[in-house]
Scaffold this motif. Structure first.
Motif, PDB file in Angstrom:
ATOM      1  N   CYS A  13       0.860  -1.186   0.000  1.00 20.71           N
ATOM      2  CA  CYS A  13       0.000   0.000   0.000  1.00 20.71           C
ATOM      3  C   CYS A  13       0.892   1.231   0.000  1.00 20.71           C
ATOM      4  O   CYS A  13       2.044   1.178   0.427  1.00 20.71           O
ATOM      5  CB  CYS A  13      -0.875  -0.037   1.248  1.00 20.71           C
ATOM      6  SG  CYS A  13      -1.865   1.429   1.541  1.00 20.71           S
ATOM      7  N   CYS A  15       0.929   3.494   1.989  1.00 17.39           N
ATOM      8  CA  CYS A  15       1.319   3.868   3.354  1.00 17.39           C
ATOM      9  C   CYS A  15       2.615   3.176   3.757  1.00 17.39           C
ATOM     10  O   CYS A  15       3.176   3.458   4.813  1.00 17.39           O
ATOM     11  CB  CYS A  15       0.214   3.507   4.346  1.00 17.39           C
ATOM     12  SG  CYS A  15       0.085   1.731   4.667  1.00 17.39           S
ATOM     13  N   HIS A  19      -0.783  -4.774   3.452  1.00 14.84           N
ATOM     14  CA  HIS A  19      -2.028  -5.128   4.142  1.00 14.84           C
ATOM     15  C   HIS A  19      -2.468  -6.537   3.790  1.00 14.84           C
ATOM     16  O   HIS A  19      -2.338  -6.972   2.662  1.00 14.84           O
ATOM     17  CB  HIS A  19      -3.139  -4.146   3.762  1.00 14.84           C
ATOM     18  CG  HIS A  19      -2.841  -2.746   4.170  1.00 14.84           C
ATOM     19  ND1 HIS A  19      -2.585  -2.396   5.464  1.00 14.84           N
ATOM     20  CD2 HIS A  19      -2.734  -1.600   3.440  1.00 14.84           C
ATOM     21  CE1 HIS A  19      -2.347  -1.093   5.521  1.00 14.84           C
ATOM     22  NE2 HIS A  19      -2.426  -0.581   4.310  1.00 14.84           N
TER      23      HIS A  19
HETATM   24 ZN   LIG Z   1      -2.081   1.361   3.807  1.00 17.25          ZN
END
Ligand SMILES: [Zn+2]
Ligand SMILES: [Zn+2]
Length: 419
Positions: A13, A15, A19
């Motif tokens: 992801c 971020c 995940h």
């Molecule tokens: Zn994320």
């Protein structure tokens, strides 16, 4: 009809995290349970199946029961997701069952996800009411030996949400689901505040999914009250999306903040307070959200927070004993062992205060939320939950201790005369 190809949400992801998503497919469609076998084949799920219901759901008119070699039907009286319910299922479950099917609302799901984890087998989710957002969760929200806690569980590999079945469930269940989702207003705010104050990890993708869930439900909740089929589809979508967001996160952070702590605190019925209500989870969360919004907006009135701040004093076992009683004290003390407030200084709160105030400005007000709940016929106040409104100060002060998670409600311990 809404289909979520949740496989795509798994993996790297932006971020920076990788995940994990166990749920491969979510299907929200009127009549989808009629094609249960087809969906099982498509998902490649074979072997002996056991479907679990409570008696009310099993007998519900209009429910197309999925074909299963074993059916376990639990008595609905005093049925909660706890050690008793999981014990009943595990005792009956035949050895060679390869797939579990949860047909019902939140309690059945939380019970089954625990049992599926125990047995090491997958489970299919067939929600029959739009009452909570926990269907896709990886953890079981349980009351274990009297203490509200999350237990290990597994997420469903597939969700088949038959909106025609869901629409026929009593309306107050759906209104409870609305409350659970509108709770994300304060949950997301608390998450952002924790990120500001303690640099707690936050993922923009997960946050965005949860916000989408709130928007979908906020926009359609008036129509839900009128039994509109499309609004039920949107509500179910919002609940499932919020659950998928929790699954991606690996915990309930995106979906649960001060409002859920208020709800859990009430459910625990701590000894020092007259808290007893038959209200549903989402009803308590909805009221908790309105209450928390009121407190947060009030706090935001202080332009300069510095004169009100003091260092946070850790709570003692004796204090927990006094509030929660000797029965719950050990679990509460354990939960709060490494207080998430440790290391948070008044200087840091002062530094972040302008940004926190800005975030609070985007939160709906208590009046707006209460008005909305009244308009759709949902519970909007403590009185409507059959609780004495005079418990409010204690509710605000003590509810953050049910979970060692940073919320603005917990930060209140550093503000003014708060503990
Ligand atoms: Zn994320
Ligand atoms: Zn909830």
């Amino acid at each position: 009809m809404i289909s979520i190809d949740s496989k795509k949400l798994s993996g790297p992801c932006r971020c920076g995290h990788n995940h994990k998503m166990f749920t491969r497919l979510v299907r929200i469609e009127s009549g989808c349970l009629q094609r249960f076998d087809e969906w099982m084949n498509q998902a490649g799920l074979t072997g002996k199946r056991a479907a679990v219901y409570d008696e009310n759901t099993y007998a519900a008119k209009g429910l197309r029961r999925p074909a299963a070699q074993q059916e376990i039907v639990l008595p609905p009286k005093n049925l909660h997701a706890n050690e008793r319910a999981t014990g009943m299922v595990l005792a009956q479950l035949e050895e060679d069952v390869k797939v579990l099917i949860a047909v019902g609302s939140g309690t059945i799901h939380d019970t089954i996800r625990y049992c599926a984890k125990e047995r090491g087998i997958p489970f299919i989710s067939c929600p029959t009411a739009a009452s909570v957002d926990g269907f896709c969760s990886t953890v079981s929200a349980m009351t274990w030996e009297g203490f509200k806690k999350t237990m290990p569980g597994v997420a469903p590999v597939m969700v088949l949400a038959d909106t025609e079945v869901i629409r026929q469930a009593p309306l107050h269940l759906a209104l409870s689901g609305v409350g659970d989702i509108l709770g994300k207003y304060t949950a997301l705010l608390d998450w952002n505040i924790a990120h500001l104050l303690t640099d707690e990890f936050i993922c923009p993708v997960i946050e965005d999914m949860t916000r989408q869930a709130v928007v979908a439900v906020h926009d359609s909740c008036h129509q839900v009250a009128k039994h509109d089929p499309e609004a039920f589809e949107r509500l179910t979508y919002g609940l499932l999306l919020s659950g998928l967001a929790m699954q991606m996160m690996g915990n309930s952070r995106p979906a649960s903040g001060a409002e859920h702590h208020i709800s859990h605190f009430i459910e625990m019925e701590p000894e020092s307070l007259p808290l007893h209500t038959m209200a549903l989870h989402g009803e308590k969360v909805g009221v908790g959200t309105a209450i928390a919004a009121g407190v947060y907006h009030k706090l935001a009135e202080a332009e300069d927070i510095r004169p009100l701040l003091h260092a946070c004093v850790p709570a003692s076992d004796a204090f927990f004993s006094q509030i929660f009683g000797v029965r719950l004290q050990p679990s509460v003390s354990k939960e709060n062992q490494d207080d998430c407030m440790t290391g948070l200084s008044p200087e840091k709160v002062t530094e972040c205060w302008p940004a926190i105030r800005k975030l609070i400005q985007e939160l709906p007000t208590q009046e707006e939320l209460e008005k909305l709940f009244r308009e759709i016929g949902a519970k909007s106040t403590l009185e409507e939950l059959n609780l004495d409104p005079s418990v409010l100060p204690q509710l605000l002060d003590y509810s953050p201790f049910v979970r060692n998670r940073l919320t603005l409600m917990r930060v209140r311990r550093m503000i003014g005369s708060m503990r």
